[in-house]
Design a protein around this motif. Structure first.
Motif, mmCIF file in Angstrom:
data_model
loop_
_atom_site.group_PDB
_atom_site.id
_atom_site.type_symbol
_atom_site.label_atom_id
_atom_site.label_comp_id
_atom_site.label_asym_id
_atom_site.label_seq_id
_atom_site.Cartn_x
_atom_site.Cartn_y
_atom_site.Cartn_z
ATOM 1 N N TRP A 64 0.432 -1.135 0.275
ATOM 2 C CA TRP A 64 -0.096 -0.048 -0.147
ATOM 3 C C TRP A 64 0.936 1.349 -0.331
ATOM 4 C CZ3 TRP A 64 -0.450 -3.438 3.966
ATOM 5 C CH2 TRP A 64 0.028 -3.110 5.170
ATOM 6 N N LEU A 81 -3.717 3.412 -1.314
ATOM 7 C CA LEU A 81 -4.296 2.222 -2.198
ATOM 8 C C LEU A 81 -3.384 1.240 -1.744
ATOM 9 C CD1 LEU A 81 -4.505 1.714 -5.100
ATOM 10 C CD2 LEU A 81 -2.269 2.247 -6.054
ATOM 11 N N ASN A 82 -4.343 0.420 -2.411
ATOM 12 C CA ASN A 82 -3.891 -0.971 -1.371
ATOM 13 C C ASN A 82 -3.950 -2.126 -2.576
ATOM 14 O OD1 ASN A 82 -4.713 -0.072 1.829
ATOM 15 N ND2 ASN A 82 -6.464 0.328 0.037
ATOM 16 N N ALA A 83 -2.899 -2.340 -2.451
ATOM 17 C CA ALA A 83 -2.782 -4.073 -3.763
ATOM 18 C C ALA A 83 -2.831 -5.201 -2.518
ATOM 19 C CB ALA A 83 -2.241 -4.035 -4.552
ATOM 20 N N ALA A 86 -0.572 -9.071 -4.880
ATOM 21 C CA ALA A 86 -0.113 -8.019 -5.100
ATOM 22 C C ALA A 86 0.419 -9.030 -6.757
ATOM 23 C CB ALA A 86 1.309 -7.611 -4.256
ATOM 24 N N GLN A 113 -5.690 -11.389 -6.916
ATOM 25 C CA GLN A 113 -5.537 -10.136 -6.564
ATOM 26 C C GLN A 113 -6.394 -9.126 -6.514
ATOM 27 O OE1 GLN A 113 -3.089 -7.201 -10.378
ATOM 28 N NE2 GLN A 113 -1.369 -8.354 -8.849
ATOM 29 N N TRP A 115 -7.352 -4.625 -5.401
ATOM 30 C CA TRP A 115 -6.410 -3.425 -6.232
ATOM 31 C C TRP A 115 -7.810 -2.330 -5.732
ATOM 32 C CZ3 TRP A 115 -1.340 -1.426 -7.642
ATOM 33 C CH2 TRP A 115 -1.053 -2.193 -7.768
#
Length: 123
Positions: A64, A81-83, A86, A113, A115
């Motif tokens: 993030w 912003l988060n992944a 990933a 994955q 986002w």
């Protein structure tokens, strides 16, 4: 066995003041997904609990990046912003096997994955 590791760094001064980065790692050891069948007493089959069949170990990486600032003296704002997962790849994970130990009896879909963006207001 399983463990989780999380880290976060926030920049408090300089040109990156208010920015932050972070990451997390999750790991889970292999799990028992079945047992071989053996001939039991009187022709009744049972499971050989001394020789379990195992599914794969699993892991996941989260990343993030964030930015935060004061909107007023009493209200703070943070956008992130988060992944999640990933570097995940598509596939199936066995959750049970037939007594032969090779043929999957049931499966689940690997975590995908993701986002997403979050906004947080603090007061």
């Amino acid at each position: 066995w399983r463990f989780n590791f999380v880290t976060n760094y926030s920049f408090r001064e300089g040109v990156l003041k208010g920015a932050g980065i972070g990451g997390g790692y999750r790991w889970q050891d292999k799990v028992v997904i079945g047992y071989p069948v053996r001939a039991g007493v009187g022709g009744v089959a049972d499971f050989d609990l001394s020789k379990p069949y195992y599914g794969p170990a699993e892991d996941g990486i989260d990343l993030w990046a964030s930015y935060e600032r004061k909107l007023t003296n009493r209200i703070g704002w943070k956008i992130q912003l988060n992944a999640r997962n990933a570097f995940a790849k598509e596939g199936l994970i066995p959750i049970s096997v037939q007594p032969d130990g090779k043929t999957w009896a049931s499966v689940r879909v690997k975590p995908t994955q993701e986002w997403f963006v979050t906004n947080t207001f603090s007061f």
